[in-house]
Write a protein that holds these residues in place. Structure first.
Motif, PDB file in Angstrom:
ATOM      1  N   PRO A   1       0.391   4.072  -2.758  1.00 60.99           N
ATOM      2  CA  PRO A   1       1.722   4.448  -2.192  1.00 60.99           C
ATOM      3  C   PRO A   1       1.631   4.744   0.028  1.00 60.99           C
ATOM      4  O   PRO A   1       2.134   3.877  -0.010  1.00 60.99           O
ATOM      5  CB  PRO A   1       1.853   6.441  -1.609  1.00 60.99           C
ATOM      6  N   GLU A   2       0.645   3.655  -0.114  1.00 58.58           N
ATOM      7  CA  GLU A   2      -0.161   2.887   1.266  1.00 58.58           C
ATOM      8  C   GLU A   2       1.087   1.382   1.296  1.00 58.58           C
ATOM      9  O   GLU A   2       0.617   1.476   2.988  1.00 58.58           O
ATOM     10  CB  GLU A   2      -1.533   2.538   0.548  1.00 58.58           C
ATOM     11  N   LEU A   3       0.927   1.484   0.464  1.00 57.40           N
ATOM     12  CA  LEU A   3       1.693  -0.107   1.021  1.00 57.40           C
ATOM     13  C   LEU A   3       3.681   0.219   1.125  1.00 57.40           C
ATOM     14  O   LEU A   3       4.527  -0.472   1.239  1.00 57.40           O
ATOM     15  CB  LEU A   3       1.447  -1.008  -0.513  1.00 57.40           C
ATOM     16  N   ASN A   4       4.126   1.706   0.950  1.00 63.55           N
ATOM     17  CA  ASN A   4       5.183   1.934   1.266  1.00 63.55           C
ATOM     18  C   ASN A   4       5.325   2.522   2.636  1.00 63.55           C
ATOM     19  O   ASN A   4       5.414   3.993   2.477  1.00 63.55           O
ATOM     20  CB  ASN A   4       5.610   2.819  -0.238  1.00 63.55           C
ATOM     21  N   SER A   5       4.697   1.615   3.467  1.00 65.08           N
ATOM     22  CA  SER A   5       4.743   2.891   4.923  1.00 65.08           C
ATOM     23  C   SER A   5       4.371   1.895   6.011  1.00 65.08           C
ATOM     24  O   SER A   5       4.808   0.748   5.814  1.00 65.08           O
ATOM     25  CB  SER A   5       3.481   3.095   4.389  1.00 65.08           C
ATOM     26  N   THR A   6       4.996   2.324   6.792  1.00 64.58           N
ATOM     27  CA  THR A   6       4.784   1.244   8.116  1.00 64.58           C
ATOM     28  C   THR A   6       3.620   2.129   8.955  1.00 64.58           C
ATOM     29  O   THR A   6       3.567   3.094   9.137  1.00 64.58           O
ATOM     30  CB  THR A   6       6.782   2.067   9.052  1.00 64.58           C
ATOM     31  N   VAL A   7       4.085   1.249  10.052  1.00 65.62           N
ATOM     32  CA  VAL A   7       2.923   1.667  11.390  1.00 65.62           C
ATOM     33  C   VAL A   7       3.173   2.269  13.063  1.00 65.62           C
ATOM     34  O   VAL A   7       4.410   1.405  12.899  1.00 65.62           O
ATOM     35  CB  VAL A   7       2.017   0.662  11.929  1.00 65.62           C
TER      36      VAL A   7
END
Length: 452
Positions: A295-301
């Motif tokens: 799920p880290e790759l389905n994120s934003t900063v």
């Protein structure tokens, strides 16, 4: 006395600040009904038909086809009110066309909308309506231009309505008072300013080339293409992605023979009349399963808060090349869809992209993007992340290649997969794990069944 209402380019949502006029749908003098589309515009997101919130007679239009207008700039003026009603007093109730008194629009646009209960509609003859309006609103046909501060009295006022035209002239130190407009009543249009800019550049070309290199001279004389509309939006987003995101790319070759066989079996079992499952739909389904594991790759900063925001839903974007440029339609809630459902939505959005019918909402809100550049006949790429997302999976062409299969050399269907990711949200181990899982599912589709 008729009331002349000005309709300005509305806020079309999604943070859009300007739009280009593609095609006028009405002429000056036409009778329009409330919520009737009057102009087709192209925003950075999509082609949109803009409805007018007023009913009456069009008395003026602002902007030629191809002109770019900022939100809030005048689009057209419409004469409504008592002359509309008086013009129809003697009309046969069973003839003519519908005309609407000022009743507010039922179409919700920012700055416009239904403000009062609708009043009674009346059927009037359009020639009577236009005649009545012509007597009382003729001055509105071409609104008085706003003069520049301290104009030259000998040159007269500056006939410019569009703020965009004024800004363009300022950027090029162009004196608008010395231009003759080609628009109605001498109105200075964007085309007039651009023509003057080109003429000035050509006049100074010999002087410039005497002191510049051949390369600089060629650049000055080369064809210039405006970065606006979809192309401008893509340029802004890609530039921002490169500025803000510390991206890295990893890639792997995978044997897609079993995936292609599984696709053929699914389509064969579906029957002749059923929709076919595409390779893109299968890869999209694999992506949603991989994102559930990573799920880290389905994120934003959130850069200001210095926080990584992990997103609960997967809204899967996919890159689509169109005549208007590259667009990324979004499959909403892809994590909750079957392969068939994802495929059907991809097909619908692709057709809408091809015809220019995508809405701004269908082009925004993605959380992860799938880019199948293999359709262009290439094997690999290092894609630029679709800001503000955290990753993009690139897929090359699937072609027969020599491959060691079960200890022997064989010809297999091979594809290169590449993952570009935001190094702020994860390290290489996570990115590699995601990509390896995707490759394993491509090579052995049965793995996907065991993981759901």
């Amino acid at each position: 006395m008729a009331q002349v209402l000005e309709f300005r380019l509305p806020d079309l949502g999604e943070g859009l600040t300007e739009a280009e006029i593609v095609r006028w749908l009405v002429e000056v003098g036409d009778v329009v009904a409330i919520d009737q589309p009057v102009v087709e515009v192209e925003t950075a997101k999509a082609m949109v038909e803009v409805p007018c919130p007023y009913g009456g007679v069009v008395t003026a239009r602002f902007g030629d086809e191809g002109a770019e207008l900022p939100v809030g700039a005048p689009l057209l003026t419409v004469a409504v009110g008592s002359p509309v009603e008086s013009a129809g007093d003697g009309a046969d109730a069973d003839s003519g066309t519908d005309s609407v008194t000022d009743s507010g629009s039922g179409n919700v646009l920012v700055g416009y909308g239904t403000g009062a209960p609708p009043v009674r509609r009346r059927r009037v003859r359009p020639e009577g309506l236009k005649a009545a309006v012509a007597v009382s609103v003729a001055p509105a046909e071409a609104p008085a231009p706003t003069p520049d501060p301290d104009p030259d009295p000998a040159l007269g006022p500056v006939a410019v309505v569009s703020p965009l035209v004024r800004r363009l002239a300022r950027q090029h130190d162009l004196d608008l008072r010395r231009l003759a407009g080609s628009g109605p009543d001498g109105l200075i249009l964007r085309a007039d300013v651009e023509s003057a800019i080109r003429s000035a550049a050509e006049a100074h070309a010999p002087e410039a080339t005497a002191f510049s290199s051949p390369a600089a001279s060629s650049a000055a004389a080369g064809e210039r293409v405006a970065l606006r509309g979809v192309r401008g939006a893509v340029a802004d987003k890609l530039s921002r992605s490169r500025r803000e995101i510390p991206d890295a790319t990893c890639w792997v070759d995978a044997d897609a023979t079993e995936l292609m066989a599984a696709r053929a079996a699914m389509n064969g079992a579906a029957g002749a009349g059923a929709a076919k499952v595409s390779v893109l739909a299968l890869l999209a389904r694999i992506c949603t399963a991989a994102l559930a594991r990573y799920p880290e790759l389905n994120s934003t900063v959130d850069q200001e808060a210095r926080e990584i925001v992990r997103l609960p839903q997967v809204h899967l974007g996919f890159a689509a090349q169109t005549d208007r440029g590259l667009v990324v339609p979004v499959v909403r809630d892809a994590h909750a869809r079957t392969t068939e459902s994802i495929g059907a939505e991809i097909a619908r959005l692709t057709e809408a992209a091809r015809t220019g019918a995508l809405t701004p909402a269908e082009l925004t809100g993605g959380t992860f993007t799938l880019n199948n550049y293999g359709v262009f006949g290439v094997d690999g790429s290092t894609p630029i992340i679709n800001h503000p997302e955290a990753a993009m999976l690139g897929v090359g062409r699937i072609v027969p290649k020599p491959w060691v299969h079960e200890g022997e050399l064989a010809v297999r269907q091979v594809v290169q997969l590449s993952l570009t990711f935001d190094h702020r949200v994860c390290d290489g181990g996570t990115a590699g794990g995601f990509l390896r899982y995707v490759a394993d599912c491509v090579e052995q589709p049965a793995l996907l069944l065991r993981s759901v």
